[in-house]
Scaffold this motif. Structure first.
Motif, PDB file in Angstrom:
ATOM      1  N   VAL A   1      13.346 -10.257  11.557  1.00 16.72           N
ATOM      2  CA  VAL A   1      11.965 -10.254  12.039  1.00 16.72           C
ATOM      3  C   VAL A   1      11.929  -9.799  13.493  1.00 16.72           C
ATOM      4  N   ILE A   2      11.025  -8.904  13.821  1.00 20.50           N
ATOM      5  CA  ILE A   2      10.827  -8.463  15.198  1.00 20.50           C
ATOM      6  C   ILE A   2       9.437  -8.885  15.655  1.00 20.50           C
ATOM      7  N   ASP A   3       9.386  -9.523  16.815  1.00 19.85           N
ATOM      8  CA  ASP A   3       8.112  -9.925  17.419  1.00 19.85           C
ATOM      9  C   ASP A   3       7.819  -8.998  18.589  1.00 19.85           C
ATOM     10  N   LEU A   4       6.709  -8.282  18.507  1.00 17.98           N
ATOM     11  CA  LEU A   4       6.327  -7.329  19.546  1.00 17.98           C
ATOM     12  C   LEU A   4       5.513  -8.024  20.626  1.00 17.98           C
ATOM     13  N   GLY A   5       5.990  -7.951  21.870  1.00 18.01           N
ATOM     14  CA  GLY A   5       5.341  -8.659  22.959  1.00 18.01           C
ATOM     15  C   GLY A   5       5.634 -10.141  22.846  1.00 18.01           C
ATOM     16  N   SER A   6       6.910 -10.478  22.815  1.00 14.33           N
ATOM     17  CA  SER A   6       7.364 -11.819  22.442  1.00 14.33           C
ATOM     18  C   SER A   6       7.165 -12.879  23.514  1.00 14.33           C
TER      19      SER A   6
ATOM     20  N   VAL B   1      10.253  -7.722   8.527  1.00 16.21           N
ATOM     21  CA  VAL B   1       8.917  -8.144   8.931  1.00 16.21           C
ATOM     22  C   VAL B   1       8.744  -7.900  10.429  1.00 16.21           C
ATOM     23  N   ILE B   2       7.579  -7.406  10.802  1.00 16.30           N
ATOM     24  CA  ILE B   2       7.209  -7.306  12.213  1.00 16.30           C
ATOM     25  C   ILE B   2       5.958  -8.142  12.434  1.00 16.30           C
TER      26      ILE B   2
ATOM     27  N   LEU C   1      10.370  -0.634  10.534  1.00 17.65           N
ATOM     28  CA  LEU C   1      10.367  -1.420   9.304  1.00 17.65           C
ATOM     29  C   LEU C   1      11.250  -0.787   8.231  1.00 17.65           C
ATOM     30  N   LYS C   2      11.907  -1.636   7.457  1.00 13.70           N
ATOM     31  CA  LYS C   2      12.640  -1.173   6.288  1.00 13.70           C
ATOM     32  C   LYS C   2      11.647  -0.673   5.236  1.00 13.70           C
TER      33      LYS C   2
ATOM     34  N   GLU D   1       1.889  -3.037   4.480  1.00 17.27           N
ATOM     35  CA  GLU D   1       3.237  -2.756   4.010  1.00 17.27           C
ATOM     36  C   GLU D   1       3.608  -1.291   4.231  1.00 17.27           C
ATOM     37  N   LYS D   2       4.904  -1.071   4.483  1.00 22.88           N
ATOM     38  CA  LYS D   2       5.431   0.289   4.609  1.00 22.88           C
ATOM     39  C   LYS D   2       5.700   0.839   3.202  1.00 22.88           C
TER      40      LYS D   2
END
Length: 262
Positions: free
Chosen positions: A74-79, A142-143, A166-167, A261-262
């Motif tokens: 999981v990546i959190d943008l602006g964490s 997941v982002i 994303l995968k 979803e991608k």
């Protein structure tokens, strides 16, 4: 490009001050890093929540809707100080991998100090821009992001980067501020209202169109809430007549949480 860099520096300076606890973000009560943040939602009772990592900067609970599974990356943008990362870790478990990405050095330092206290070995924080992420492609299951994309001038670039990182069949859950009408010019031009998550927001329809154009599918608005700015805060920017005109459409500012979803 010069304007974009200027706006980024405004945000970096203000959020650096919040991380150093020398100032709140803005006067608008929006994303201000205070208990009075009119946009923040209550994390009490949510598994993984750590009050030391909660600076009151969000406008939703994206991880709650993110469908994170055990073992997910999981990546959190602006964490920020790591709040949503720690909540995401509670969902992904010890076999998961959590990456927090933030461009403010002071926030990265604060988040790394928090993860040391918690002794988590599968949570890391990286400094970088979310419109040019310093991570590989097809990395994340997941982002998530909480009230951050509105702070980035080039939102199209952010969605392109989310898609890249994303995968295949991965997905995102993002809480953000959008508009359903036009803000008064005095609010749009106020630097503190930009760093306060308001004047950098774009129309909801355009925001959704950017997501579609990038190639995402199964796009769902998971939650939507109207944000009402108190009269005393509006008075910092508008006179009485302008406030009266603005309040004829009091539901201009929305907090939304979106899944795709991608």
């Amino acid at each position: 490009m010069e304007k974009e860099l200027e706006l980024k520096e405004i945000v970096k300076e203000q959020y650096g001050k919040i991380a150093s606890q020398t100032a709140s973000c803005c006067n608008s009560g929006c994303c201000c890093g205070s208990n009075d943040n009119i946009m923040a939602e209550n994390y009490d009772g949510i598994n993984g929540y750590n009050p030391d990592a909660d600076l009151g900067l969000g406008c939703g609970l994206p991880v709650k809707f993110a469908k994170i599974k055990k073992g997910d990356t999981v990546i959190d943008l602006g964490s920020g100080a790591g709040n949503d990362c720690f909540v995401a870790r509670a969902e992904a478990g010890e076999t998961g991998r959590i990456i927090g990405l933030d461009f403010t050095p002071e926030m990265i330092e604060k988040a790394r100090n928090n993860v040391k206290k918690l002794r988590f070995t599968n949570v890391e924080f990286i400094q970088g821009d979310i419109d040019n992420m310093p991570v590989g492609s097809d990395l994340a299951d997941v982002i998530v992001s909480n009230c951050v994309l509105n702070l980035v001038p080039d939102k199209k670039a952010v969605f392109r980067e989310i898609y890249r990182v994303l995968k295949p069949n991965g997905h995102f859950s993002i809480s953000d501020i959008v508009l359903t009408g036009d803000l008064p010019e005095k609010i749009k031009s106020a630097a503190e209202m930009y760093s306060g998550c308001v004047s950098g927001a774009i129309k909801k329809d355009l925001y959704m169109e950017y997501i579609k154009e990038t190639g995402f599918k199964n796009i769902v608005v998971q939650k939507e809430t109207t944000i009402i700015i108190p009269d005393e805060e509006l008075g910092n920017y508008l006179d009485d007549n302008e406030i009266s005109i603005y309040k004829k459409n009091p539901e201009i500012i929305k907090s939304i949480t979106i899944y795709a979803e991608k």
